[in-house]
Design an enzyme around this catalytic site. Structure first.
Site, PDB file in Angstrom:
ATOM      1  N   ALA A 165      25.223  -8.290   6.380  1.00  0.00           N
ATOM      2  CA  ALA A 165      25.901  -7.613   5.275  1.00  0.00           C
ATOM      3  C   ALA A 165      26.856  -8.581   4.625  1.00  0.00           C
ATOM      4  CB  ALA A 165      26.654  -6.378   5.777  1.00  0.00           C
ATOM      5  N   ALA A 212      29.201  -9.437   0.594  1.00  0.00           N
ATOM      6  CA  ALA A 212      30.125  -8.874  -0.384  1.00  0.00           C
ATOM      7  C   ALA A 212      29.432  -7.899  -1.324  1.00  0.00           C
ATOM      8  CB  ALA A 212      30.768 -10.006  -1.182  1.00  0.00           C
ATOM      9  N   GLY A 265      25.937  -6.617  -0.826  1.00  0.00           N
ATOM     10  CA  GLY A 265      24.865  -5.793  -0.313  1.00  0.00           C
ATOM     11  C   GLY A 265      24.588  -6.095   1.132  1.00  0.00           C
ATOM     12  N   ASP A 278      18.468 -24.087  -4.946  1.00  0.00           N
ATOM     13  CA  ASP A 278      19.276 -23.994  -3.721  1.00  0.00           C
ATOM     14  C   ASP A 278      18.392 -24.266  -2.508  1.00  0.00           C
ATOM     15  OD1 ASP A 278      21.495 -23.715  -2.176  1.00  0.00           O
ATOM     16  OD2 ASP A 278      21.562 -21.532  -2.252  1.00  0.00           O
TER      17      ASP A 278
END
Length: 977
Positions: free
Chosen positions: A588, A590, A592, A776
């Site tokens: 979990a 920030a 979702g 990324d």
């Protein structure tokens, strides 16, 4: 007999004198050294075709006056025979040249590892010597050092390999080619020969060419040939029903009997035209082939299209304009041109040409058509018949846009409705009671249809602008007037209300700046300032963002990216919410969380599948919901691949958006490597690796816990970390956990690291083929599933920075600086080549077993200067020299010199093949027990972010000597740009 796929390249060449194509340099053979640049140039009368063995690094130069093949780094794999053939004139023949790349380390180049022939055929074992001087010492052996059967008749050809005459079923075996190099025996890998029993059949026939056009007076040749394993067959050539009396030529080639009838015409006439048939028959049956021979008076060029020349599409739609050209002789020049009328903001036209015999297909691609791209599109083509052209007219359809105004005319109130759109919209007026913003014909007091509005503007390829007038005498209060418009694209409306002005009452004069008013103004000012401050803080708060980009088109260094919100969502991905049974939270963050779930009926009605489900928190904002929806659209747009985390389904209706992806049982690659590293006693170096580099590197000390992150979806900080493990809900789960625990105790081998690297490269090659830039690429964004299959995931970037002191707010986007290419850091330029740089950093992570990149170096001005100056990290302790060379090529400061992902895949697969074959490689040793479990669960969003540089001396073992003295402060792998 199949020897592998040929290398085939086409290029239109300049005209030269009559005769066969000419290859430069001349001569039947060419001998070069490894690493040399080799250029083969073919000059011919028309289009040519190159064929030869598939080998790496050949490029075709379209700018040369002929068809030119070039390799700038010749290897032994380039050894072979290359043939140049003219396509349009079968009488011209072809020309060959045999290339030797003289490599003492590789005496043989195998073009195939398996050969299948029919009994009685000639069997070619394609092992080619790379040095012509070795041909006198070659020999053929069966596998295991056994001699070839005494009844087997064979010989050696330096250009083709060992050739077995009239192969028998008993000749089926694995063969090894041998030669002597400087007194030492050099052998090839095995070639499996399979000889199938022959079955009687009708002769195989060939009629060339399959279609023929000639101008009256030109020469022509039609060749009818047939082959069969038995000699008893006949061949005839007919024109219509008339059998042509043509001499029969017979030959025996490749263990087949061949019979040929060739019709040669020096000057064709109209009576030579017609349908020609080639018929071959024996006792088993008959085969027939036909072709059409057309004789014309002069050259011709005809352009046609199955589409209408008047095209209409809506703005934003895509269109393909297709033109067919029938031509003889060949088309020499052609081009698509935009003729206007809008010349501003024009992009380069994208088109392709497909070629068949005497027929061309030209396709012009108009993607997401803009308003400025309406107009005329002109195709022009030329051959010896002259010029011909075809013009399309493209008109765009626009939905109506409406504006209502009021104006008194001759003392009467008149409403004006100005409308623009295409096709011309229809106009309907309605009068409705009360002040309302909705009204239909059933509610309207009166309805007027204006069938003849005034046309203000009607320019070609542009919107039609019309005006409708509604004279109403006197405006009625408490009434609303609607102007509704409609065309085939859409509809629009606007209303007008009469405003009643009552009498105003003059208030007594009082001083404005009373104490009460001043106090109220002050409070309001403070509230406004507070609101602005809160708005500023909200803007500064990081948002859940989509990191990937998909290129729509590019010109030079200028890229245009697709807006993912505009991509369509296919309802086939929709999955019933009620068929999901949620388990534990895998992570979990920030914005979702990722939850393990069991999906019932996914794919098949009775299927039960463990999946990972990504969802937003209930407090998510609209832009974050849009970002998750964009991520869903792009995953569906990309399609399926073994080495990316694939989309399985989604729930977008009747509740929050849920994205269902594959469940990856081993979690992310970074933590997997680190768990393995905890059990390491020392490095396992390959024979090709330097033995002096950090030989004291014995035990990699890592912290027992790592912060588990998922780009904001699974990042809570150390204290609230949720280990991603499978949820044991049944006996099958317990067996699954036992398998994972068993796998956890298995030590890593060098082959495992090569396996991970190759799979990630294949996944990135797939993304590059879809014009997708990841932005990324890192070990934390690679997940492992059953069978140690690596999958690229985490296409969205959003971090839980609120509780993480490692992140410094300097804007509204966090960037993984240590993984980024220089052009991305300094110029904010993202390309497939910048992903290649990041992949090089990921390779370093893999072969250092999860260490941080640039150990001991903080992200500050010194770091940026090192990157700009071309600083490269030292060779990781577990990386062979060849792998480190790949890393260095990925870190080339010039993006165009970096390898492609396809080339990286090839190099890694070669290294893995050598590693499998070399029995001297040792496994990476383990401590005999597993200190960490590999059973961590993963998800599409699952990733982990490593703790920043530890101060242990073991980590510095991979640094350059000058970096060891750098103090290890708390660094920050991400910064704002």
């Amino acid at each position: 007999m199949e020897l592998g796929p040929p290398l085939v390249l086409l290029l239109a060449t300049v005209w030269h004198g009559q005769g066969a194509p000419v290859i430069e340099p001349s001569g039947p053979e060419l001998v070069v050294e490894p690493g040399e640049t080799v250029t083969l140039r073919c000059v011919s009368n028309g289009s040519v075709e190159w064929d030869g063995p598939i080998s790496p690094y050949w490029t075709l130069d379209p700018e040369s006056p002929g068809s030119t093949l070039t390799t700038r780094n010749a290897t032994f794999k380039n050894t072979g025979t290359y043939r140049c053939t003219e396509l349009e004139d079968p009488m011209a023949g072809s020309t060959t040249i045999h290339l030797y790349v003289k490599d003492p380390a590789h005496s043989w180049n195998l073009l195939a590892q398996e050969v299948t022939v029919v009994e009685g055929q000639e069997a070619v074992l394609p092992c080619l010597i790379t040095d012509p001087a070795l041909k006198d010492s070659v020999s053929l052996m069966r596998e295991g050092g056994r001699q070839v059967l005494r009844k087997t008749v064979y010989f050696f050809s330096p250009w083709r390999g060992f050739i077995i005459r009239k192969a028998k079923v008993l000749d089926s075996n694995t063969y090894v080619c041998k030669t002597m190099v400087n007194g030492r025996e050099s052998t090839s890998t095995g070639i499996w020969l399979k000889v199938n029993r022959v079955h009687p059949e009708p002769p195989q026939i060939k009629l060339e060419p399959s279609k023929l056009v000639r101008i009256r007076g030109e020469a022509a040749q039609i060749v009818c040939s047939a082959t069969n394993a038995e000699v008893g067959f006949n061949v005839i050539l007919k024109r219509g029903d008339t059998k042509l009396e043509i001499p029969l030529n017979s030959d025996f080639q490749d263990n087949y009997y061949k019979k040929v009838r060739a019709l040669s015409l020096n000057a064709v006439d109209f009576q030579d035209a017609g349908i020609y048939s080639c018929v071959a028959s024996n006792d088993v049956g008959t085969r027939t082939a036909t072709m059409n021979f057309q004789v014309v008076e002069s050259a011709y060029l005809n352009l046609t299209s199955e589409q209408s020349l008047l095209q209409e599409v809506s703005v934003g739609d895509s269109l393909i304009l297709t033109v067919h050209a029938d031509a003889y002789p060949s088309i020499q020049h052609y081009n698509w041109t935009y003729l206007g009328p809008f010349f501003e903001d024009q992009r380069k036209l994208e088109f392709i040409t497909q070629r068949a015999i005497y027929r061309y297909t030209f396709k012009l691609f108009l993607n997401r058509v803009k308003a400025s791209e309406a107009g005329q599109y002109f195709l022009m083509a030329q051959n010896k018949a002259g010029w011909n052209n075809l013009t399309f007219e493209l008109t765009l359809r626009y939905p109506p846009e409406v504006s209502v105004t009021w104006m008194p005319v001759n003392g009467s109130d008149v409403l004006f409705c100005d409308v623009s759109g295409y096709p011309q919209p229809s106009v309907t007026w309605m009068e409705c009671r009360g002040h309302t913003d909705r009204c239909d014909e059933a509610q309207a007091l009166q309805v007027w249809n204006d069938t003849h509005p005034e046309v203000l503007s009607q320019k070609p390829f542009d919107k039609v602008i019309i005006q409708s007038q509604l004279p109403i005498g006197t405006l009625k209060h408490n009434m609303t007037y609607f102007c509704k418009t409609h065309n085939s694209v859409g509809n629009s409306s606007q209303y007008f209300r009469a405003v009643s002005l009552g009498q105003s009452k003059q208030l007594p004069d009082e001083s404005l700046f009373t104490p009460v008013v001043v106090a109220c103004m002050s409070v309001m000012s403070l509230l406004v300032l507070l609101l602005l401050l809160l708005l500023y803080k909200y803007k500064q708060k990081p948002k859940y963002q989509v990191r990937w980009k998909i290129i729509e088109r590019y010109e030079g260094n200028s890229y245009t990216f697709i807006d993912p919100t505009q991509l369509p969502y296919n309802e086939k991905w929709e999955f019933p919410r009620n068929n999901l049974q949620f388990g534990k939270t895998l992570g979990a963050g920030a914005f979702g969380k990722v939850v393990e779930a069991t999906a019932f009926g996914l794919g098949k009605e009775d299927a039960v599948l463990k999946v990972a489900v990504k969802m937003l928190k209930s407090t998510a904002h609209a832009d974050e919901k849009e970002a998750l929806m964009s991520e869903l659209k792009i995953m569906s747009h990309l399609g399926q691949h073994e080495n990316i985390v694939n989309l399985l389904g989604a729930c977008t209706h009747g509740g929050p958006v849920l994205v269902i992806t594959e469940y990856c049982c081993y979690g992310d690659l970074l933590n997997f490597l680190r768990r393995k590293a905890e059990a390491m006693l020392g490095p396992s170096l390959s024979p090709g690796q330097d033995s002096e580099g950090d030989s004291s590197y014995k035990n990699i000390h890592l912290e027992k816990k790592y912060v588990r992150r998922d780009s904001g979806f699974s990042s809570q900080g150390v204290d609230t970390y949720v280990e991603m493990r499978p949820v044991s809900t049944s006996s099958s789960d317990s067996f699954f956990k036992q398998d994972l625990d068993k796998e956890a105790s298995r030590p890593l081998e060098l082959w495992d690291l090569l396996h991970f690297s190759s799979q990630v490269a294949q996944g990135m090659a797939f993304l590059a083929s879809k014009n997708c830039i990841h932005r990324d690429v890192a070990a934390r964004n690679v997940l492992l599933t059953s069978g140690h299959v690596a999958k690229i995931g985490d296409f969205g970037l959003a971090r839980d920075i609120m509780n993480d002191s490692n992140y410094v707010v300097k804007g509204n986007a966090r960037l993984p600086v240590k993984w980024m290419a220089p052009e991305s850091i300094f110029d904010c330029v993202y390309t497939v080549q910048s992903d290649v740089w990041s992949y090089g950093i990921l390779l370093w992570e893999i072969f250092s077993l999860g260490l941080n990149p640039y150990p001991g170096i903080l992200v500050n001005n010194k770091f940026y200067k090192l990157v700009k100056d071309g600083y490269q990290m030292a060779q990781p302790v577990f990386a062979p020299k060849n792998i480190y060379s790949i890393m260095q090529s990925c870190w080339d400061l010039e993006p165009t010199r970096r390898p492609t992902f396809q080339q990286i895949c090839f190099l890694l697969q070669e290294q893995a093949r050598l590693e499998r074959r070399d029995q001297d490689y040792a496994n990476l040793p383990s401590s005999g027990g597993s200190s960490g479990s590999d059973s961590g669960g993963g998800s599409s969003g699952g990733s982990s972010s490593e703790p920043e540089e530890e101060s242990s001396s073991e980590h510095l073992a991979c640094c350059e000597p000058g970096d060891i003295a750098q103090p290890l402060l708390q660094p920050n792998n991400y910064q704002f740009c």
